[in-house]
Scaffold this active site. Structure first.
Site, mmCIF file in Angstrom:
data_model
loop_
_atom_site.group_PDB
_atom_site.id
_atom_site.type_symbol
_atom_site.label_atom_id
_atom_site.label_comp_id
_atom_site.label_asym_id
_atom_site.label_seq_id
_atom_site.Cartn_x
_atom_site.Cartn_y
_atom_site.Cartn_z
ATOM 1 N N LYS A 1 35.605 49.365 76.477
ATOM 2 C CA LYS A 1 35.204 50.737 76.749
ATOM 3 C C LYS A 1 34.790 50.953 78.195
ATOM 4 C CE LYS A 1 30.533 49.925 74.925
ATOM 5 N NZ LYS A 1 29.574 50.317 73.858
ATOM 6 N N ARG A 2 34.586 49.867 78.955
ATOM 7 C CA ARG A 2 34.247 50.017 80.369
ATOM 8 C C ARG A 2 35.442 50.517 81.169
ATOM 9 N NH1 ARG A 2 31.879 45.206 79.000
ATOM 10 N NH2 ARG A 2 33.610 44.023 79.906
#
Length: 367
Positions: free
Chosen positions: A256-257
């Site tokens: 998700k980064r």
């Protein structure tokens, strides 16, 4: 005689429903449908500190949104399911006792403090990380006495000290061999009586008659532990097939980064489930020829594991946006209209009743 095809998806309810869950579920379901088999959903919720009911509900809702229905469960007309490991602890505890009796496992009384000290020493000396097997040298009678006295302990897998474990991979078409010196004496049963992934996974797959374990390649290093458990129990192992991980454009594991990974996010962002499934199928190598835009229901006939690519697929959000546009252009107005009105209502912009009352205006808006 070949075993009936039974596959499963087994997510942990410890956060947002991950796009990787849909990726693995899609191919499990396609394989089951193509072979007249069954696709099961199992919630692996034995992590009592991280598992939440909210996360479980989000997983179920996301799979339903995508149309990835499972074959056992009240909502599917079946007698049970989705299975929840937290409701099956007696199976794992009995299995652990069997392993102890066979000498395939042992009790470990090491404290968290000792294990942490050992880990730091291994880091400092650059030694191979893993348990040093101190409690493996305990006399079983002494271990039994300490348990009877109420001393907390875990149950660990007794990995053979020499040799290697080998298994065939149904996607890669080759055998994977891992030396026992590289395999840790894995904790199987925690001090609270709950299993770790490894024990629960093997016990449930056996009891549920799972014929093929189709999962992400990050589980390859753990598979020898599972094979050792099958051998210790005297059970027939399933076919193991490890799919390549979804990757960011820089080839790192999708996270998700660098990319949205929550299925909830994709739904809220307006992506069509048909487009997301099409995109995931394409990443797995399910396309025939140069065809890119297709209905994934075509996978329900004649799909084989040999069609899955082993190269790391890149999750390109721009390509998904393009694919979503292609599916939007193909979808009929009477199909897309209810979805749009629900989205408008969910956003609090207008109620579904108000939109229905202004039918012609709503039609023109969506069109």
């Amino acid at each position: 005689m070949a075993r009936p095809v039974r596959v499963r998806i087994a997510p942990s309810p410890t956060g947002e429903p991950h796009v990787g869950t849909a990726y693995i579920a899609l191919f499990n379901r396609a394989f089951a449908r193509s072979h007249g088999g069954q696709f099961l959903l199992r919630i692996e919720d034995t992590d009592r500190t991280r598992s939440t009911k909210e996360s479980e509900l989000a997983i179920l809702e996301s799979l339903r949104w995508l149309g990835l229905s499972w074959d056992e469960g009240p909502d599917a007309g079946g007698p049970c399911g989705p299975y929840r490991q937290s409701e099956r602890t007696e199976h794992y505890q009995r299995a652990a006792e069997e392993l102890l009796e066979k000498g395939a496992a042992y009790r470990c009384f090491c404290t968290a403090e000792r294990l942490e000290k050992m880990r730091k020493e291994q880091e400092a000396t650059k030694a191979r990380p893993g348990y040093d097997r101190l409690c493996r040298r305990l006399d079983p009678a002494e271990a039994h006495r300490r348990v009877a006295a109420g001393e907390p302990c875990v149950v660990r897998l007794a990995v053979p000290p020499e040799g290697a474990t080998e298994f065939a991979d149904g996607i890669r078409g080759e055998n994977v061999r891992i030396a026992h010196e590289e395999i840790d004496d894995q904790v199987l049963l925690k001090s609270d009586g709950f299993p770790t992934y490894h024990l629960a996974n093997v016990v449930d797959d056996h009891l549920m008659g799972i014929s093929h374990v189709i999962r992400a390649e990050e589980w390859i290093p753990s598979t020898p532990k599972h094979v050792l458990l099958y051998r210790a129990f005297g059970w027939e192992p399933p076919v193991f097939a490890h799919m390549p991980l979804l990757r960011n454009p820089d080839r790192s594991k999708i996270s998700k980064r660098k990319n949205p990974t929550s299925l909830t996010w994709y739904r809220a962002a307006g992506f069509l489930p048909e487009a997301l499934l099409n995109f995931l199928a394409l990443l797995g190598g399910a396309a025939e020829g140069d065809e890119e835009v297709f209905d994934v229901s075509k996978l329900d006939s004649g799909f084989e594991l040999s069609r899955i690519k082993t190269s790391a697929p890149v999750f390109d959000l721009k390509k998904l946006e393009w694919m979503n546009g292609q599916h939007l252009a193909r979808i009929a107005l009477d199909v897309v209209l209810p979805r749009v009105t629900k989205a408008i209502a969910a956003a609090g912009l207008a109620s579904e009743a108000a939109l229905a009352a202004r039918g012609e205006w709503t039609h023109r808006l969506v069109d």
